[in-house]
Design a protein around this motif. Structure first.
Motif, PDB file in Angstrom:
ATOM      1  N   SER A  94       0.876  -0.969  -0.152  1.00 24.72           N
ATOM      2  CA  SER A  94       0.187   0.201  -0.056  1.00 24.72           C
ATOM      3  C   SER A  94       0.939   1.179  -0.085  1.00 24.72           C
ATOM      4  N   MET A  95       0.305   2.330  -0.702  1.00 25.74           N
ATOM      5  CA  MET A  95       1.198   3.573  -0.682  1.00 25.74           C
ATOM      6  C   MET A  95       0.358   4.760   0.111  1.00 25.74           C
ATOM      7  N   VAL A  96       1.151   5.441   0.848  1.00 21.39           N
ATOM      8  CA  VAL A  96       0.461   6.543   1.212  1.00 21.39           C
ATOM      9  C   VAL A  96       1.268   7.814   0.746  1.00 21.39           C
ATOM     10  N   PHE A  97       0.653   8.767   0.103  1.00 22.44           N
ATOM     11  CA  PHE A  97       1.098   9.695  -0.514  1.00 22.44           C
ATOM     12  C   PHE A  97       0.961  11.306   0.097  1.00 22.44           C
ATOM     13  N   GLN A  98       1.939  11.912  -0.114  1.00 20.22           N
ATOM     14  CA  GLN A  98       1.953  13.201   0.631  1.00 20.22           C
ATOM     15  C   GLN A  98       0.608  14.161   0.326  1.00 20.22           C
ATOM     16  N   ALA A  99       0.210  14.147  -0.771  1.00 21.60           N
ATOM     17  CA  ALA A  99      -1.004  14.842  -1.301  1.00 21.60           C
ATOM     18  C   ALA A  99      -2.222  14.021  -1.321  1.00 21.60           C
ATOM     19  N   ILE A 100      -1.892  13.022  -0.448  1.00 22.33           N
ATOM     20  CA  ILE A 100      -3.056  12.152   0.142  1.00 22.33           C
ATOM     21  C   ILE A 100      -3.973  11.378  -1.067  1.00 22.33           C
ATOM     22  N   GLY A 101      -4.603  12.167  -1.981  1.00 20.35           N
ATOM     23  CA  GLY A 101      -5.254  11.640  -2.929  1.00 20.35           C
ATOM     24  C   GLY A 101      -6.622  10.951  -2.669  1.00 20.35           C
ATOM     25  N   ARG A 127      -6.868   3.765   4.471  1.00 20.63           N
ATOM     26  CA  ARG A 127      -6.939   3.293   3.258  1.00 20.63           C
ATOM     27  C   ARG A 127      -5.895   2.366   2.787  1.00 20.63           C
ATOM     28  N   ALA A 128      -4.812   2.611   3.380  1.00 24.00           N
ATOM     29  CA  ALA A 128      -3.435   1.738   2.943  1.00 24.00           C
ATOM     30  C   ALA A 128      -3.581   0.451   4.071  1.00 24.00           C
ATOM     31  N   LEU A 129      -3.861   0.763   5.097  1.00 24.61           N
ATOM     32  CA  LEU A 129      -3.898  -0.384   6.356  1.00 24.61           C
ATOM     33  C   LEU A 129      -4.893  -1.161   5.889  1.00 24.61           C
ATOM     34  N   VAL A 130      -5.846  -0.720   5.630  1.00 24.31           N
ATOM     35  CA  VAL A 130      -7.086  -1.802   5.541  1.00 24.31           C
ATOM     36  C   VAL A 130      -6.849  -2.817   4.697  1.00 24.31           C
ATOM     37  N   ARG A 131      -5.933  -2.647   3.525  1.00 23.76           N
ATOM     38  CA  ARG A 131      -5.472  -3.830   2.762  1.00 23.76           C
ATOM     39  C   ARG A 131      -4.960  -4.764   3.533  1.00 23.76           C
ATOM     40  N   GLN A 132      -4.415  -4.658   4.818  1.00 29.94           N
ATOM     41  CA  GLN A 132      -3.408  -5.271   5.323  1.00 29.94           C
ATOM     42  C   GLN A 132      -2.083  -5.687   4.704  1.00 29.94           C
ATOM     43  N   PRO A 133      -1.473  -4.494   4.291  1.00 28.63           N
ATOM     44  CA  PRO A 133      -0.345  -4.801   3.546  1.00 28.63           C
ATOM     45  C   PRO A 133       1.094  -5.413   4.269  1.00 28.63           C
ATOM     46  N   GLU A 134       1.752  -6.097   3.410  1.00 29.39           N
ATOM     47  CA  GLU A 134       3.102  -6.741   4.053  1.00 29.39           C
ATOM     48  C   GLU A 134       3.998  -5.672   3.924  1.00 29.39           C
ATOM     49  N   ILE A 135       3.861  -4.662   2.618  1.00 32.39           N
ATOM     50  CA  ILE A 135       4.844  -3.734   2.665  1.00 32.39           C
ATOM     51  C   ILE A 135       3.858  -2.257   2.778  1.00 32.39           C
ATOM     52  N   LEU A 136       4.331  -1.278   3.465  1.00 34.07           N
ATOM     53  CA  LEU A 136       3.842   0.153   3.311  1.00 34.07           C
ATOM     54  C   LEU A 136       4.741   0.988   2.926  1.00 34.07           C
ATOM     55  N   LEU A 137       4.429   1.765   1.899  1.00 34.71           N
ATOM     56  CA  LEU A 137       5.183   2.692   1.106  1.00 34.71           C
ATOM     57  C   LEU A 137       4.730   3.858   1.274  1.00 34.71           C
ATOM     58  N   MET A 138       5.624   4.936   1.941  1.00 24.28           N
ATOM     59  CA  MET A 138       5.073   6.171   2.435  1.00 24.28           C
ATOM     60  C   MET A 138       6.102   7.435   2.054  1.00 24.28           C
ATOM     61  N   ASP A 139       5.383   8.076   1.054  1.00 25.71           N
ATOM     62  CA  ASP A 139       5.930   9.036   0.448  1.00 25.71           C
ATOM     63  C   ASP A 139       5.773  10.644   1.011  1.00 25.71           C
ATOM     64  N   GLU A 140       6.715  10.919   1.890  1.00 26.28           N
ATOM     65  CA  GLU A 140       6.527  12.178   2.939  1.00 26.28           C
ATOM     66  C   GLU A 140       5.161  12.392   3.210  1.00 26.28           C
ATOM     67  N   PRO A 141       4.580  11.276   3.847  1.00 23.92           N
ATOM     68  CA  PRO A 141       3.062  11.612   4.190  1.00 23.92           C
ATOM     69  C   PRO A 141       2.845  12.617   4.965  1.00 23.92           C
ATOM     70  N   PHE A 142       3.552  13.271   5.871  1.00 24.85           N
ATOM     71  CA  PHE A 142       3.447  14.189   6.807  1.00 24.85           C
ATOM     72  C   PHE A 142       3.830  15.467   6.528  1.00 24.85           C
ATOM     73  N   GLY A 143       4.391  15.467   5.232  1.00 25.34           N
ATOM     74  CA  GLY A 143       5.240  16.597   4.701  1.00 25.34           C
ATOM     75  C   GLY A 143       4.475  17.924   4.775  1.00 25.34           C
ATOM     76  N   ALA A 144       3.050  17.812   4.548  1.00 20.72           N
ATOM     77  CA  ALA A 144       2.105  19.013   4.209  1.00 20.72           C
ATOM     78  C   ALA A 144       1.693  19.294   5.371  1.00 20.72           C
ATOM     79  N   LEU A 145       1.688  18.756   6.671  1.00 21.14           N
ATOM     80  CA  LEU A 145       1.021  18.868   7.602  1.00 21.14           C
ATOM     81  C   LEU A 145       1.648  20.009   8.545  1.00 21.14           C
ATOM     82  N   ASP A 146       1.057  20.691   9.567  1.00 22.84           N
ATOM     83  CA  ASP A 146       1.654  21.551  10.427  1.00 22.84           C
ATOM     84  C   ASP A 146       2.459  20.673  11.509  1.00 22.84           C
ATOM     85  N   ALA A 147       3.432  21.265  12.269  1.00 20.94           N
ATOM     86  CA  ALA A 147       4.234  20.757  13.170  1.00 20.94           C
ATOM     87  C   ALA A 147       3.443  19.832  14.201  1.00 20.94           C
TER      88      ALA A 147
END
Lengths: 273, 257
Positions: B80-87, B151-171
């Motif tokens: 499963s992939m998690v995107f910075q822009a979420i989508g 959405r990523a976790l519900v797939r019970q993924p073996e591998i989680l790919l995360m592309d700067e998932p928190f990059g656009a959020l406040d501190a």
């Protein structure tokens, strides 16, 4: 809805409203007031010009009742609505589906777009004599003319919408394993939906022009023919009756499209309500 | 345990002027099963390309990417992939957006009762119980990324790919979500490959921090983070080991800027 209205109203305005101001801000009260003002203005103008220029509201109302009672107006409305509805429906179905196909399969669009653009650029009235030669003076010509008037705005608007589908959302769906047809269903169709309505709004207007022009100039039936007949015989009071019917039809259709859009597209925040 | 392996992967792009730009040259990295691995590096070093290749979104020119020893050929249902822009799909409710993770994995429109329960449980897990019927525009950025995570976790993924998932959020939101990610990872036990440009984030979250050099992307240094898990249970950022690692990593990255 109330939330955004509140945002646009200053606190000072919201507090300390007089009863009159509250009454005046009521949507229905405002509509009724403006209708009364309109009829009053009409009455005043009609009293100051010859009846041949503008008949009074009372005369128009009487003519409306007379034409309705005689069955003429209802028959004419039927003769207009029927080819209008058939032509518009076919235009909607074909315009929407072809627009989606061309929006998605760009090679097909590159071949067909120039032709579509040429046909769209020809003023539709220019087709009418040709359609009469092909389809005779009758319902079929009217249906085809309404269809041609409405199909291009529907097609071009939907094509633009499908083309604009967010490539990032397509990528997200792909990363989740989505196939081409799943992506079409999950991303492309919903993002084209607002465009389908935008196209329909234009198509309805063009189809109305189409049916009236066709009946007025050529086929001599329905509401269009009433315009021609009562205009030529200078029976202006009666001329206004079909005008009222057409206005009511146009407003009702617009309302229906707005309502359907509101129901089918609940996911959009609205900037203005 | 599932593992992800890059073997001599090469990738080049065509520049607008038509020259070949080498993004990754003979890149090799083994992400061991169950580990949390972060990749940091200067912008343009190819770290996002790396992840997008693993997700099956972009082809590569040479070498192999293997998942559990099998060659990867496209998007895998095991990842499963998690995107910075979420989508998130704007026209789908929170619940439907999460369900999409299963629908596109199984290629089925309807969920089984069990899968529907899983969607509910996953939403509860990311703290979105009660928001099932909201539309994305009605949620804050942090809540939207929780949906992305669900959405990523519900797939019970073996591998989680995360592309700067928190990059656009406040501190603050970022810090909260980092802790929640660690707690979720402790429960779901998937392998994580995490891309970020934030060194602190990489050290705080990962077992292994991979530092990449500038283009063409290659591994410059690999740092092992030995701070005990779960790191949110104590102030891991205040540990001497943390500061030490950060200074090494920063030194290494600075040379590449």
């Amino acid at each position: 809805m109330t939330q955004s209205a509140d945002r646009l109203t200053s606190p000072a305005k919201r507090n300390g409203k007089s009863a009159l101001a509250t009454l005046a801000s009521n949507h229905y009260v405002l509509t009724a007031l403006s209708a009364i003002a309109f009829v009053a203005l009409w009455q005043i103008v009609s009293m100051n010009v010859p009846p041949i220029i503008l008949p009074s509201p009372a005369k128009v109302a009487a003519a409306f009742v007379e034409l309705t009672a005689s069955g003429e107006l209802i028959r004419a409305t039927g003769q207009t609505v029927w080819p209008f509805a058939v032509g518009l429906s076919i235009a909607f179905v074909i315009g929407t589906s072809l627009g989606l196909v061309l929006g998605i399969f760009r090679p097909a669009a590159r071949i067909l777009d120039p032709y579509i653009f040429i046909f769209w650029s020809i003023p539709n009235i220019a087709w009418l004599p040709l359609f009469i030669a092909w389809f005779g003076v009758g319902q079929l010509t009217l249906i085809v003319f309404v269809f041609v008037s409405a199909v291009f705005p529907q097609l071009l608007t939907v094509e633009a919408g499908a083309k604009e589908a967010d490539s990032f959302l397509v990528e997200v769906a792909r990363s989740l394993g989505g196939t081409k047809s799943e992506i079409l269903h999950i991303v492309v169709l919903p993002s084209a939906l607002p465009y389908i309505f935008a196209g329909l709004r234009i198509a309805v207007g063009r189809a109305l022009v189409g049916i009236i022009v066709g009946q007025l100039l050529i086929v001599a039936t329905g509401i269009g023919y009433m315009f021609q007949f009562y205009g030529e015989t200078l029976s202006l009071a009666k001329y206004f009756a079909p005008l009222i019917v057409i206005a009511a039809l146009a407003v009702a259709l617009n309302r229906a499209v707005n309502w359907a859009e509101h129901v089918l597209i609940p996911w959009k925040p609205r900037a203005f309500t | 345990m599932p593992e992800l392996e890059f073997v001599n992967v090469r990738k080049s792009y065509k520049s607008p002027t038509g020259e070949n730009l080498l993004a990754l040259a003979d890149f090799s990295l083994k992400v061991d099963g169950g580990r949390f691995v972060s990749v940091v590096g200067p912008s343009g070093c190819g770290k996002t390309t790396l992840l997008r290749m693993a997700a099956g979104l972009v082809p590569w020119d040479g070498g192999e990417i293997r998942l559990d020893g099998d060659q990867l050929t496209g998007p895998s249902p095991k990842m499963s992939m998690v995107f910075q822009a979420i989508g998130l799909m704007p026209w789908k409710s929170v619940q439907s957006n999460v369900a999409l993770g299963i629908q596109l994995q199984a290629h089925r429109r309807n969920l089984t009762a069990q899968e529907t329960d899983l969607v509910g449980a996953t939403l509860a897990m990311v703290g979105l119980k009660g928001f099932e019927h909201y539309y994305p525009y009605q949620l804050s950025g942090g809540m939207q990324q929780r949906v992305g995570l669900a959405r990523a976790l519900v797939r019970q993924p073996e591998i989680l790919l995360m592309d700067e998932p928190f990059g656009a959020l406040d501190a603050q939101t970022r810090a909260v979500l980092q802790d929640e990610l660690l707690s979720l990872w402790g429960r779901v036990k998937s392998t994580v490959l995490f891309i970020t440009h934030d060194l602190d984030e990489a050290i705080y979250l990962s077992d292994l921090v991979v530092i990449m050099g500038r283009r063409p992307g290659r591994i410059k240094q690999v740092l092992e983070v030995k701070l005990p898990h779960p790191r949110y249970s104590y102030d891991a950022r205040a540990e001497a080991g943390f500061a030490h690692l950060r200074s090494i990593a920063w030194q290494s990255i600075k040379e590449e800027l």
